[in-house]
Scaffold this motif. Sequence first.
Motif, PDB file in Angstrom:
ATOM      1  N   SER A  10       0.809  -1.222   0.000  1.00 49.05           N
ATOM      2  CA  SER A  10       0.000   0.000   0.000  1.00 49.05           C
ATOM      3  C   SER A  10       0.841   1.271   0.000  1.00 49.05           C
ATOM      4  O   SER A  10       0.501   2.254  -0.664  1.00 49.05           O
ATOM      5  CB  SER A  10      -0.924   0.011   1.224  1.00 49.05           C
ATOM      6  OG  SER A  10      -1.942  -0.956   1.087  1.00 49.05           O
ATOM      7  N   ALA A  53     -11.440   5.791   1.006  1.00 49.78           N
ATOM      8  CA  ALA A  53     -10.334   6.553   0.430  1.00 49.78           C
ATOM      9  C   ALA A  53     -10.786   7.857  -0.225  1.00 49.78           C
ATOM     10  O   ALA A  53      -9.986   8.788  -0.372  1.00 49.78           O
ATOM     11  CB  ALA A  53      -9.586   5.697  -0.584  1.00 49.78           C
ATOM     12  N   ALA A  85      -9.658   1.315   1.925  1.00 48.50           N
ATOM     13  CA  ALA A  85     -10.047   1.239   0.515  1.00 48.50           C
ATOM     14  C   ALA A  85     -11.463   1.787   0.309  1.00 48.50           C
ATOM     15  O   ALA A  85     -11.727   2.492  -0.665  1.00 48.50           O
ATOM     16  CB  ALA A  85      -9.963  -0.208   0.026  1.00 48.50           C
ATOM     17  N   SER A 116      -8.240   8.878  -5.960  1.00 45.88           N
ATOM     18  CA  SER A 116      -9.410   8.478  -5.167  1.00 45.88           C
ATOM     19  C   SER A 116      -9.925   9.631  -4.309  1.00 45.88           C
ATOM     20  O   SER A 116     -11.128   9.897  -4.253  1.00 45.88           O
ATOM     21  CB  SER A 116      -9.074   7.277  -4.287  1.00 45.88           C
ATOM     22  OG  SER A 116      -8.732   6.158  -5.076  1.00 45.88           O
ATOM     23  N   VAL A 174      -3.782   6.899  -4.724  1.00 43.67           N
ATOM     24  CA  VAL A 174      -4.953   6.893  -3.849  1.00 43.67           C
ATOM     25  C   VAL A 174      -5.267   8.327  -3.406  1.00 43.67           C
ATOM     26  O   VAL A 174      -6.422   8.755  -3.387  1.00 43.67           O
ATOM     27  CB  VAL A 174      -4.714   5.997  -2.614  1.00 43.67           C
ATOM     28  CG1 VAL A 174      -5.888   6.093  -1.646  1.00 43.67           C
ATOM     29  CG2 VAL A 174      -4.512   4.549  -3.046  1.00 43.67           C
ATOM     30  N   LEU A 203      -4.583  -1.685  -1.598  1.00 45.46           N
ATOM     31  CA  LEU A 203      -5.121  -1.685  -0.242  1.00 45.46           C
ATOM     32  C   LEU A 203      -5.814  -3.011   0.062  1.00 45.46           C
ATOM     33  O   LEU A 203      -5.667  -3.569   1.158  1.00 45.46           O
ATOM     34  CB  LEU A 203      -6.097  -0.523  -0.057  1.00 45.46           C
ATOM     35  CG  LEU A 203      -5.529   0.879  -0.324  1.00 45.46           C
ATOM     36  CD1 LEU A 203      -6.621   1.932  -0.179  1.00 45.46           C
ATOM     37  CD2 LEU A 203      -4.378   1.177   0.630  1.00 45.46           C
ATOM     38  N   LEU A 241      -7.172   1.256  -5.935  1.00 40.33           N
ATOM     39  CA  LEU A 241      -7.453   0.789  -4.580  1.00 40.33           C
ATOM     40  C   LEU A 241      -7.058  -0.674  -4.394  1.00 40.33           C
ATOM     41  O   LEU A 241      -7.097  -1.196  -3.276  1.00 40.33           O
ATOM     42  CB  LEU A 241      -8.949   0.953  -4.256  1.00 40.33           C
ATOM     43  CG  LEU A 241      -9.474   2.394  -4.274  1.00 40.33           C
ATOM     44  CD1 LEU A 241     -10.972   2.400  -3.992  1.00 40.33           C
ATOM     45  CD2 LEU A 241      -8.740   3.253  -3.249  1.00 40.33           C
TER      46      LEU A 241
END
Length: 392
Positions: free
Chosen positions: A222, A289, A286, A233, A229, A361, A358
């Motif tokens: 991660s 996020a 996840a 995200s 992310v 994660l 993601l």
Amino acid sequence: MPLPLYLLAMAVSAMSTSEFMLAGLLPNIASDLDVTVATVGTLTSAFAVGMIVGAPLVAALARNQPRRASLLGFVLVFAATHAVGAMTTSFPVLFVTRVVAALANAGFLAVALTAAATLVPPDKKGRALALLLSGTTVATIAGVPGGSVLGALLGWRATFWAVGALCLPAALSILKGIPAGRDEDEATHRPALRAELAQLARPRLILVMLLGALVNSATFASLTFLAPVVTESARLGELWISVALVLFGAGSFVGVTVAGRLSDQCPGPVITVGGPLLLIGWPTLAMLASQPVALFTLVFVQGALSFALGSTMITRVLYEAAGAPTMAGSYATAALNVGAAVGPIVAAATLSTAAGNLGPLWASGLLVAIALLIAFPLLTAITADRSTEVLR
């Protein structure tokens, strides 16, 4: 804790900065040396492989040398490779410098871990290891973001020069703070190399090494892909990537500090409490996020839990490898870096799935789940050991 431990942690911080800094420098290096970003990415793999292979190899070669001389030599070689890397215009030369730097880093960490365990009473190994690994967390908090900023302002070569310069006060500290000469009593009772290598046939040692590698692979799966992310995200600017890294590093420092006080006498609760929380945390991260507050909060928490559990497992490696006093540190180092190498590979494979950015994660959650399933026999054995000690 003895002063030499703090000096060793200073050197670990400088070396860890080098290990992690390339993530923010790849495009600049590729442009400057006229190669692709993918080609430059092999520098990270070269460093990881060098650490895995170098830990036992270099530790075996250095086992009969005075620790101060070995540690000082490794730091100076590490600094020299960064000076050469900063000056070269050849990618193959830069590649070689990363391999040599990894060998020096692996040798230093292997000897330092072993030395740390001998500088404190037998029941304080966990606290000594926590202090040593705090150098890694300091690198994550300050060194890596600082290196990214320096590279953006002055170019990637300036970052290499800075890491080399950081090694010099560390070398001076080792020269002044680590006792010279060899411990003759320790040398007299030291097992033969073959006997130390034979410890690797012990199932419990292999088990704790595997667990340490799995937890570390989840961490790096991660951490390596945290940037997309944050930017995709959570839809935040690139500046927030450094904020996320700093928070992860701060959490890591908290986790390794707290676990250091628990992993010697009561590792069971760290595993039974921290393990499930870590497992729940990755998929939760996840799913949340896209919400910046939740993202940054969970990044801090996951950093703390990852390093708490990971440092506890690595401490158990030192305990289980007590019959290999000069090689135990190399076994711990190899376990750490197998995880650091495997985690990003597993995570990268998930990027092309429906999970997208993601995916890493979710992969981290899976790796922790596997580790916890394997950990139950070890936890039972540790509990039995503690009960036997109480009866005695």
